[in-house]
Design a protein around this motif. Structure first.
Motif, PDB file in Angstrom:
ATOM      1  N   ARG A 205       8.282  47.338 104.033  1.00  0.00           N
ATOM      2  CA  ARG A 205       9.672  47.645 103.667  1.00  0.00           C
ATOM      3  C   ARG A 205       9.787  48.210 102.248  1.00  0.00           C
ATOM      4  O   ARG A 205      10.621  49.077 101.984  1.00  0.00           O
ATOM      5  N   ARG A 207       7.191  49.543 100.300  1.00  0.00           N
ATOM      6  CA  ARG A 207       6.320  50.658  99.949  1.00  0.00           C
ATOM      7  C   ARG A 207       6.201  51.631 101.113  1.00  0.00           C
ATOM      8  O   ARG A 207       5.356  51.477 101.994  1.00  0.00           O
ATOM      9  N   ARG A 208       7.061  52.618 101.126  1.00  0.00           N
ATOM     10  CA  ARG A 208       7.087  53.582 102.230  1.00  0.00           C
ATOM     11  C   ARG A 208       5.754  54.333 102.339  1.00  0.00           C
ATOM     12  O   ARG A 208       5.311  54.651 103.442  1.00  0.00           O
ATOM     13  N   ASP A 209       5.103  54.598 101.209  1.00  0.00           N
ATOM     14  CA  ASP A 209       3.832  55.321 101.256  1.00  0.00           C
ATOM     15  C   ASP A 209       2.762  54.515 101.987  1.00  0.00           C
ATOM     16  O   ASP A 209       1.973  55.069 102.773  1.00  0.00           O
ATOM     17  N   LEU A 211       3.380  52.079 104.232  1.00  0.00           N
ATOM     18  CA  LEU A 211       3.789  52.051 105.637  1.00  0.00           C
ATOM     19  C   LEU A 211       3.385  53.342 106.344  1.00  0.00           C
ATOM     20  O   LEU A 211       2.816  53.310 107.443  1.00  0.00           O
ATOM     21  N   ASP A 212       3.675  54.475 105.725  1.00  0.00           N
ATOM     22  CA  ASP A 212       3.382  55.759 106.369  1.00  0.00           C
ATOM     23  C   ASP A 212       1.889  55.919 106.650  1.00  0.00           C
ATOM     24  O   ASP A 212       1.495  56.471 107.683  1.00  0.00           O
ATOM     25  N   ARG A 215       1.257  53.662 109.686  1.00  0.00           N
ATOM     26  CA  ARG A 215       1.950  54.194 110.871  1.00  0.00           C
ATOM     27  C   ARG A 215       1.203  55.411 111.413  1.00  0.00           C
ATOM     28  O   ARG A 215       1.095  55.602 112.620  1.00  0.00           O
ATOM     29  N   THR A 239       7.525  48.105 113.439  1.00  0.00           N
ATOM     30  CA  THR A 239       7.435  48.974 112.263  1.00  0.00           C
ATOM     31  C   THR A 239       6.128  49.753 112.242  1.00  0.00           C
ATOM     32  O   THR A 239       6.120  50.970 112.026  1.00  0.00           O
ATOM     33  N   CYS A 243       5.754  55.327 114.296  1.00  0.00           N
ATOM     34  CA  CYS A 243       5.467  56.755 114.175  1.00  0.00           C
ATOM     35  C   CYS A 243       5.088  57.357 115.529  1.00  0.00           C
ATOM     36  O   CYS A 243       5.767  58.235 116.044  1.00  0.00           O
TER      37      CYS A 243
END
Length: 573
Positions: A205, A207-209, A211-212, A215, A239, A243
């Motif tokens: 939640r 740290r989007r980098d 997570l990406d 994903r 989550t 992707c």
């Protein structure tokens, strides 16, 4: 071109699930239908399709289950399965957090607390705040409250209010203890087991980098025992799979039994709503049980509107119908089971292949007595026999003193249930009473009340008043009356503050009171209980569980186990 003949090695249901197209997939796998086989072949199928195993995430509830599936998959496709990420939710969250601990405020070398570590740290938080005592929840109870708040994403205050509804509880100080416990974990650079999941989701939640990267990495996510996931686990899975959306979950809504640990069956029920394009498959061909048993099972599970409807189909040959036997009471039922078990043993069934199942351990009281009388070895799956459990020994301490006023162990146990009384205070009072205390003796009770600390005196007064009534009535004192007296005076509240599973323990106490009705006197009750526990001790293997012994188990603890012959007691309950 595949080297595995999937269509030949799987039944039609399994084949359709294993070869399901990409996208969200829900597999409802009823008991005994080859769930593990299906998941294993799905892994092999993905590898055969050319999916890099390093882009497959397999989540299970035990590391043993993950190892078993990976070993089976390796047997199908060889070393090509190497690199697959497989293990428990906690294991996978920990693996990610070790790489990105700083993102959630930890160093990479953080410690993971076990239950004893957490218990000690909560106790230290209580000492720092100077809260505690008999009327404040024990560390195990607080640990359970904190864990539920984490797994359900609710507040500690809400979980504490739900837990202590109907009882007085210091919600403010419970919340303060939680705050200090959280602070101490940070100071120690340590996480408990719940933190691994909470921080694993927080990592995604915040740290989007990060997570990406995950994903994108995990092209396929597979989840075993999905019906047992809690709120955090379900959100974490959704989550990480958001992707590519290739999320395949396997579970059985009829086997969701861990709500008391935070599991939420709504995760599996709402899957088609969260993923409207999901493919849903059902495994209903049962390889474990004979047709007659499945007929009973189908009748039991039919028609529940809040579950996926299914009908188990057998592949085994017809054998014999389950036998329904009606009894007038628990003693007759226990005698029948022992007699029938002996018949089965004469027919060649090993004792360890005979099991007796029931809803709660108190249901087996009569059976334990009968087995002990007839010197038939048995093992209880919980590891603790009914009359040896702490709460049963607590509520029978007063009964023991009626039977033997010089029972210092019973006296100490009874007094240590009171506020402000520890072992030293109890020993001092025992000496003041000259090593003897009969609860029916008004003078002895008066001396006791003068010696009790103020906090304990308030708890003991209702007991004293009821003892005065009982002993002044001129009738035989009944053991059930004494147990009920302790329960009603203070033990209900004591249990709620002391045991994480207080509801079950108090249910045991209620049944013990019902059970004691058969005994006309305290002496008869104590003789029978003493006979049982001493026979148990003689029958026990000093080196561990006896290999050949009848298994006694609750239904919950029997999940996933199999025996050749099974009795289900107290079916009416």
């Amino acid at each position: 071109m595949t080297s595995i003949a999937f269509e030949k090695e799987l039944n039609e249901e399994q084949y359709r699930a294993v070869t399901a197209p990409d996208g969200p997939v829900l597999i409802i796998a009823a008991a005994g239908t080859g769930k593990t086989r299906t998941l294993t072949y799905r892994v092999a199928y993905l590898v055969e399709r050319g999916i890099d195993p390093r882009r497959i995430l397999l989540l299970t509830f035990t590391n043993k289950a993950a190892r078993e599936m990976l070993e089976r998959a390796q047997g199908l496709v060889g070393e090509r399965v190497g690199g697959l990420w497989g293990g428990t939710f906690h294991h996978m969250a920990n693996r990610m957090l070790r790489r990105h601990a700083e993102a959630v405020g930890y160093r990479a070398d953080y410690s993971i607390l076990d239950r004893d570590d957490s218990r000690r740290l909560i106790k230290a938080a209580m000492e720092e705040l100077q809260v505690g005592g008999k009327q404040f929840p024990k560390p195990d109870v607080l640990m359970g409250i904190f864990g539920l708040a984490s797994s359900r994403e609710t507040s500690v205050e809400k979980e504490a209010e739900d837990r202590f509804r109907g009882y007085e509880a210091d919600i403010l100080n419970i919340s303060r203890v939680h705050g200090v416990y959280e602070r101490k974990k940070r100071e120690l650079n340590a996480m408990d087991f719940d933190d691994l999941l909470v921080n694993g989701l927080k990592l995604f939640r915040d740290r989007r980098d990060v997570l990406d990267s995950y994903r994108e990495r995990f092209l396929h996510v597979l989840v075993d025992e999905y019906q047992d996931t809690n709120t955090i686990q379900s959100q974490w899975v959704d989550t990480v799979a958001s992707c590519h959306r290739n999320l395949l979950v396997v579970g059985d809504d009829f086997q969701s039994i861990y709500s008391w640990r935070g599991a939420d069956f709504r995760n599996i029920m709402s899957f088609p709503e969260r993923f409207p394009d999901a493919h849903v498959f059902k495994l209903e061909t049962n390889y474990r049980s004979v047709p007659e048993i499945l007929e009973v099972a189908n009748a039991c599970i039919a028609g529940n509107p809040e579950q996926f409807q299914k009908s188990l189909r057998p592949v085994r040959d017809a054998y014999r119908k389950p036998c329904l036997v009606k009894f007038r009471d628990g003693d007759e039922q226990a005698s029948f089971i022992v007699r029938k078990a002996r018949e089965l043993m004469r027919e060649g069934y090993p004792m360890k292949e005979i099991a007796v199942l029931y809803r709660s351990h108190f249901h087996a009281m009569e059976l334990q007595l009968q087995l002990a009388r007839e010197q038939v070895k048995y093992v209880i799956t919980s590891g603790v026999r009914f009359f040896e459990q702490a709460h049963i020994k607590d509520v029978t301490a007063l009964v023991r003193l009626f039977g033997n006023p010089r029972d210092g162990l019973a006296f100490t146990r009874l007094l240590e249930l009171m506020p402000k009384v520890g072992s030293k205070t109890a020993a001092r009072i025992w000496d003041l009473l000259d090593g003897s205390f009969h609860p029916a003796d008004a003078e002895a009770r008066s001396r006791l009340m003068k010696a009790l600390p103020k906090g304990a005196l308030a708890a003991w007064k209702p007991v004293d008043r009821e003892l005065d009534k009982l002993t002044g009535s001129g009738v035989e004192i009944h053991p059930g009356d004494l147990i009920a007296l302790i329960q009603n005076a203070f033990y209900d509240e004591y249990a709620v503050n002391t045991f994480d599973n207080a509801e079950r323990r108090l249910e045991d106490v209620e049944e013990l009171i019902n059970f004691s009705v058969r005994y006309e006197s305290v002496e008869a009750f104590l003789n029978e209980v003493s006979l049982l526990t001493n026979m148990d001790a003689e029958a026990d293997d000093p080196h561990g569980e006896p290999e050949d012994a009848i298994r006694l188990s609750t239904i919950h603890q029997a999940k996933g186990l199999e025996w050749a012959a099974v009795f289900v007691m107290w079916l009416s309950d």
